[in-house]
Scaffold this active site. Structure first.
Site, short mmCIF file in Angstrom:
data_model
loop_
_atom_site.label_atom_id
_atom_site.label_comp_id
_atom_site.label_asym_id
_atom_site.label_seq_id
_atom_site.Cartn_x
_atom_site.Cartn_y
_atom_site.Cartn_z
N LYS A 110 0.84 -1.20 0.00
CA LYS A 110 0.00 0.00 0.00
C LYS A 110 0.87 1.25 0.00
CE LYS A 110 -4.12 -1.89 0.17
NZ LYS A 110 -5.17 -1.64 -0.84
N ASP A 140 -0.20 -0.49 -4.56
CA ASP A 140 -1.61 -0.12 -4.67
C ASP A 140 -1.80 1.24 -4.00
OD1 ASP A 140 -4.33 0.10 -4.81
OD2 ASP A 140 -4.78 -1.58 -3.49
N GLU A 166 -1.36 -0.47 -8.99
CA GLU A 166 -2.82 -0.58 -8.96
C GLU A 166 -3.48 0.76 -8.63
OE1 GLU A 166 -6.06 -3.10 -6.29
OE2 GLU A 166 -4.09 -3.96 -6.70
N ASP A 194 -8.64 -0.97 -10.46
CA ASP A 194 -9.43 -1.60 -9.39
C ASP A 194 -10.71 -0.81 -9.19
OD1 ASP A 194 -10.50 -2.76 -7.14
OD2 ASP A 194 -8.86 -2.24 -5.80
N LYS A 218 -13.05 -7.75 -7.59
CA LYS A 218 -13.51 -8.33 -6.33
C LYS A 218 -14.92 -8.89 -6.52
CE LYS A 218 -10.75 -5.11 -3.53
NZ LYS A 218 -10.02 -4.47 -4.62
#
Length: 331
Positions: A110, A140, A166, A194, A218
């Site tokens: 992250k 991400d 991402e 995403d 997801k």
């Protein structure tokens, strides 16, 4: 929905609300609430983040109902390669977080956390690369940068041989601009979409506009396995299945989705079970040697009682089911 909605009263009667404590802060929270639904096919999960309005959260409910009332598709693989997830911790904490994962071959890091700097991100990524020199690293940003910041940051971060970045910026056109500017600078770092997929009314626009090299998908936010398989079939991009910070029940659905994809070129983001200090079953869905088994999860009755929050929160979730159910019924 691809299946007929069961009666609302039946869904509510078979709903169980839980609150899972987390080992580290992730996505700004230290506790994760979820509503689990018991149905004829097994258990499903509805855990749309609390800030999501009914229109968006209703897709998550559709996924939970699908898992509870429909069989999972026939698996094409028995285990799923998964990445370790490294929250935006200080560089000094990287080792202690990653050692909780069993043999991380891929690490998702992250970055762009509010209140932190690019130097914090570089130090975190550098430490992960130092500790795991052979691992595939990906970052991400969760839309945390603007276009100029993203291009500047990704130029610097690309020195660490990243697999992909991402969602560095919000939106689809923003992704396309970042990708184009990096290419013009001679940087071939892949860009993954995403939020641009799961928060957009047309997930396939990412593919049509050439805004990304791959899609991170997801199960819950897009309405379940059947909906995602349809999107994956139409998109001409590689797909990575990721967790929505699910309990083991939701992870089981996501693993079943990943197991049904014809191709799975990248490790999936389904090892987030290690972020929880407790889960809804005595044997949570965790990876072994970087691979997650594909299996159904049945919560333990004792765990459901132990992890049940105060009645006010239970009532809030049940009311939310009613609101989201109405959205699905009127769709």
């Amino acid at each position: 929905m691809s299946i007929e909605l069961p009666p609302l009263a039946e869904v509510l009667a078979n709903s169980h609300v839980v609150r899972l404590p987390m080992r580290v802060k992730f996505r700004g929270i230290t506790q994760r609430e979820a509503l689990l639904i018991k149905g004829p096919a097994g258990w499903g999960e509805f855990s749309a983040f609390v800030e999501y309005a009914p229109a968006e959260a209703s897709r998550w409910l559709a996924a939970g109902i699908e898992a509870a009332y429909e069989s999972f598709p026939e698996p094409l693989r028995a285990t799923i390669p998964v990445n370790a997830t490294l929250p935006a911790v200080a560089a000094s904490e990287v080792g202690s977080v990653l050692e909780k994962y069993d043999a991380p071959h891929t690490i998702k890091i992250k970055v762009a956390e509010k209140g932190q700097s690019l130097q914090d991100d570089l130090a975190r990524v550098a430490e992960a690369r130092r500790l795991y020199p052979q691992a595939a690293l990906r970052v991400d940003a969760n839309m945390g940068w603007d276009i100029a910041q993203a291009v500047h940051a990704l130029k610097a971060l690309s020195d660490y041989d990243l697999q992909y970045a991402e969602q560095p910026v919000p939106g689809i056109t923003g992704l396309a601009q970042v990708r184009e500017q990096l290419r013009n600078a001679g940087i071939t770092l892949k860009i993954a979409a995403d939020e641009a997929v799961r928060k957009h009314t047309d997930p396939l626009e990412v593919s049509r506009l050439g805004a990304a090299d791959l899609m991170v998908i997801k199960a819950q936010p897009l309405g379940g396995i059947a909906a995602v398989l349809d999107i994956a079939q139409q998109a001409e991009l590689d797909v990575v299945i990721s967790s929505a910070l699910d309990s083991s029940v939701g992870l089981a659905q996501a693993a079943a989705l990943a197991s049904a994809l014809p191709e799975l070129p990248y490790a999936c983001g389904l090892s987030t079970g290690t972020l929880f200090a407790d889960d809804v079953c005595s044997e949570p869905l965790l990876a072994t040697a970087g691979y997650l088994p594909v299996r159904r999860i049945n919560p333990d009755s004792d765990k459901l009682k132990q992890l049940r929050p105060e009645q006010q929160r239970v009532d809030w979730w049940l009311h939310r089911v009613e609101q989201c159910y109405e959205q699905l019924a009127n769709a």
